[in-house]
Motif scaffolding. Sequence first.
Motif, PDB file in Angstrom:
ATOM      1  N   GLN A 102      52.763 112.229   7.370  1.00  0.00           N
ATOM      2  CA  GLN A 102      52.692 113.181   6.261  1.00  0.00           C
ATOM      3  C   GLN A 102      53.462 112.697   5.033  1.00  0.00           C
ATOM      4  O   GLN A 102      53.177 113.109   3.914  1.00  0.00           O
ATOM      5  CB  GLN A 102      53.237 114.543   6.710  1.00  0.00           C
ATOM      6  CG  GLN A 102      52.408 115.217   7.782  1.00  0.00           C
ATOM      7  CD  GLN A 102      50.983 115.477   7.347  1.00  0.00           C
ATOM      8  OE1 GLN A 102      50.733 115.938   6.237  1.00  0.00           O
ATOM      9  NE2 GLN A 102      50.024 115.181   8.225  1.00  0.00           N
TER      10      GLN A 102
ATOM     11  N   ARG B 261      48.412 109.748   5.492  1.00  0.00           N
ATOM     12  CA  ARG B 261      48.007 111.145   5.577  1.00  0.00           C
ATOM     13  C   ARG B 261      46.486 111.288   5.434  1.00  0.00           C
ATOM     14  O   ARG B 261      45.853 112.064   6.146  1.00  0.00           O
ATOM     15  CB  ARG B 261      48.715 111.950   4.482  1.00  0.00           C
ATOM     16  CG  ARG B 261      48.503 113.456   4.589  1.00  0.00           C
ATOM     17  CD  ARG B 261      49.233 114.179   3.480  1.00  0.00           C
ATOM     18  NE  ARG B 261      48.649 113.831   2.187  1.00  0.00           N
ATOM     19  CZ  ARG B 261      47.535 114.393   1.700  1.00  0.00           C
ATOM     20  NH1 ARG B 261      46.887 115.314   2.408  1.00  0.00           N
ATOM     21  NH2 ARG B 261      47.075 114.036   0.521  1.00  0.00           N
TER      22      ARG B 261
ATOM     23  N   ALA C 122      53.772 121.262   7.729  1.00  0.00           N
ATOM     24  CA  ALA C 122      52.653 120.641   7.026  1.00  0.00           C
ATOM     25  C   ALA C 122      51.732 121.667   6.373  1.00  0.00           C
ATOM     26  O   ALA C 122      50.831 121.298   5.613  1.00  0.00           O
ATOM     27  CB  ALA C 122      51.845 119.776   7.990  1.00  0.00           C
TER      28      ALA C 122
END
Length: 471
Positions: free
Chosen positions: A167, A173, A439
Amino acid sequence: MFCYGYIRIVPFQSQIFHFFKFFSVFVCLQGSDNELKAEKEGVSDSESKVDSGVPEVPVPPDDTPEVLNKALSGLSSRWKNWWVRGILTLAMISFFFFIIYLGPMVLMMIVLCVQIKCFQEIITIGYSVYHSYDLPWFRTLSWYFLLCVNYFFYGETVTDYFFTLVQREEPLRILSKYHRFISFALYLTGFCMFVLSLVKKHYRLQFYMFGWTHVTLLIVVTQSHLIIHNLFEGMIWFIVPISCVICNDIMAYMFGFFFGRTPLIKVGYFERLNKSPKGCCKTWEGFIGGFFSTIVFGIMLSYVMAGYRYFVCPVEFNNDSNSFQVDCEPSELFQLQDYFLPSMLESVTGWTTVRLYPFQIHSIALSSFASIVGPFGGFFASGFKRAFKIKDFANTIPGHGGIMDRFDCQYLMATFVNVYIASFIRGPNPTKVIQQLLALRPDQQLYIFNSLKAHLTEKGLLPALEEAAAA
């Protein structure tokens, strides 16, 4: 392979297993149907050649080191093979200890290298049998599918265990978000390449080899991936099962070599030639001796390893140092506890209780599987080799054959350990839940926070927590 995951929302490992099983059965059924039609209608000369007899695979030359040949020249072939196997076994065990010392990252790399070598040995057998047919793109497509499947599995692993790192980096990502679509696109490209490579006079044989490649991926790649998942649970879940298989293999060979009289399993070709590569351990004496030796070994090894955090703690990625760390507070599974002995054992030993690690009890299940069911992986591999009239998958290790000859039982064991952990050991992981929550968008995080707060208040837990915090 990968498109199946979009039909049903199930864990990705189940998707791959179900598809491979379905596909291999489909190919086998198609092959059987074609064989029945061939008996009635006849087939071309090139295709009938496949069924004319057992394919011959070139026998690799003896690659025993010259120094060992000279030192053991005065011994019979039976004892010479015993000493060669023994010396090379000690060398491999020493190497095993060395890579354990180097840490989990090196172990993962070794697993990947072993997987590639096993795949190469099995594919080479197929190519050696059918290379005279000049099948287009067979080896190229086989290695391409290996690359696709590894990209899929290792991409899932990176996303799962390196979530914070993924992330944090924008390219990772994006790759993680569209990982399954990319995997599907890669596989679809190979599938189209296979269809375009079809040649009219070799249809049947090309589909045989397409199935050969996919079944090999099922046996080798998916199960080596499970070995890495076991390693992340703690090195003890990697070392103890592998060591139990090694111990059973050695002790079954030893008991069979010195005391073996009663055949356990017969597999035609090499039984007639009396050249079974592992004939010593395919006796009831070897099987039973290996079982009890493995049980005792598993309990003792588990007791030694359960006392060290380096072996029992899960392998986790430290985002601050960008490295793996193995440090934690050991769970109850690795803390000594008192167990009351049954009255029968108490009368024999005179002990009321015994102090054990709970993991030692689990090690009995692992050892039992390694010594009772595990050898059937070897029997399966032996039957495969006899089908092609070969003694070993390769001649990589003198006295032992190829890498696949050493890992035929390990892959079956890896699957059992992974299922065992998922069924009896692993529980919910709060760390992964928090990583996924972080997230989310802020509004999604607030929604989950309010929902959780309302749930805890309803249960009467939140006031108690607030009072404890104030105190």
